[in-house]
Design a protein around this motif. Structure first.
Motif, PDB file in Angstrom:
ATOM      1  N   TRP A 189       5.015   0.613 -11.093  1.00  0.00           N
ATOM      2  CA  TRP A 189       4.217   0.210  -9.829  1.00  0.00           C
ATOM      3  C   TRP A 189       4.289   1.300  -8.811  1.00  0.00           C
ATOM      4  O   TRP A 189       3.370   1.018  -7.782  1.00  0.00           O
ATOM      5  N   GLY A 225       1.180  -1.974  -9.861  1.00  0.00           N
ATOM      6  CA  GLY A 225       1.336  -2.368  -8.652  1.00  0.00           C
ATOM      7  C   GLY A 225       0.758  -1.840  -7.387  1.00  0.00           C
ATOM      8  O   GLY A 225       0.655  -2.276  -6.453  1.00  0.00           O
ATOM      9  N   GLN A 271      -3.532  -8.704 -12.572  1.00  0.00           N
ATOM     10  CA  GLN A 271      -4.762  -7.795 -12.347  1.00  0.00           C
ATOM     11  C   GLN A 271      -4.833  -6.936 -13.636  1.00  0.00           C
ATOM     12  O   GLN A 271      -4.150  -6.600 -14.320  1.00  0.00           O
ATOM     13  N   LYS A 327       2.041  -9.703  -5.149  1.00  0.00           N
ATOM     14  CA  LYS A 327       1.382  -8.424  -5.017  1.00  0.00           C
ATOM     15  C   LYS A 327       1.736  -7.451  -3.945  1.00  0.00           C
ATOM     16  O   LYS A 327       2.075  -6.351  -4.033  1.00  0.00           O
TER      17      LYS A 327
END
Length: 169
Positions: A87, A95, A124, A53
């Motif tokens: 992301w 992200g 997540q 991450k």
């Protein structure tokens, strides 16, 4: 990397288009996480976050931003795969990458046709996450975020093994 972009987009450009597709999908985060110096830096900058991450949140975003700036230096408008939007887009995303995408970026959506819609991704759960969802939901999120979009249903190019109306072609 700048030499490659210059060869493709510079004064004597191999491709004289106004656009340059910089990809951004299928990134091997292990290129950053496996390097002890970079891994230590990421752990320090993002305490408590998994190394993957942290790589998504910083190394990936920084790299894509620098790459986009190089393309801009040669007067090119940047196109990225939707992974980069997932992301580094300006909305709650998969992200949480910083820095964010430039507003001039064009996002090419390719995953999923009209499936179940937005879903949690990776490790997540984020409200509004479009990572790996359907093309219609992702395209809508891209446009609502102020970007231009190209939508390529996956069947249009991945081996042409699409199914339509009960038959294959």
């Amino acid at each position: 990397i700048e030499a490659v972009v210059a060869a493709v987009a510079g004064n004597d450009a191999l491709f004289p288009d106004e656009w340059i597709h910089l990809g951004g999908d299928e990134v091997a985060l292990s290129d950053w996480t496996d390097d002890p110096t970079i891994a230590a830096y990421l752990k320090k900058q993002h305490p408590g976050m998994s190394l993957n991450k942290a790589a998504e949140a910083e190394a990936y975003g920084t790299f894509m931003t620098k790459l986009s700036a190089i393309a801009g230096k040669y007067g090119r408008r940047v196109v990225h795969w939707e992974d980069v939007f997932d992301w580094a887009g300006p909305v709650a995303s998969c992200g949480g990458v910083t820095p964010r995408l430039s507003n001039d970026t064009i996002v090419q959506v390719f995953r999923g046709a009209f499936g179940a819609g937005p879903k949690p991704c990776k490790d997540q759960t984020v409200g509004g996450c479009v990572c790996g969802s359907n093309g219609a939901a992702t395209t809508k999120a891209v446009v609502q975020a102020g970007y231009r979009a190209i939508w390529d249903p996956p069947s249009a190019w991945y081996g042409l093994n699409s199914h339509c109306c009960g038959s294959s072609f």
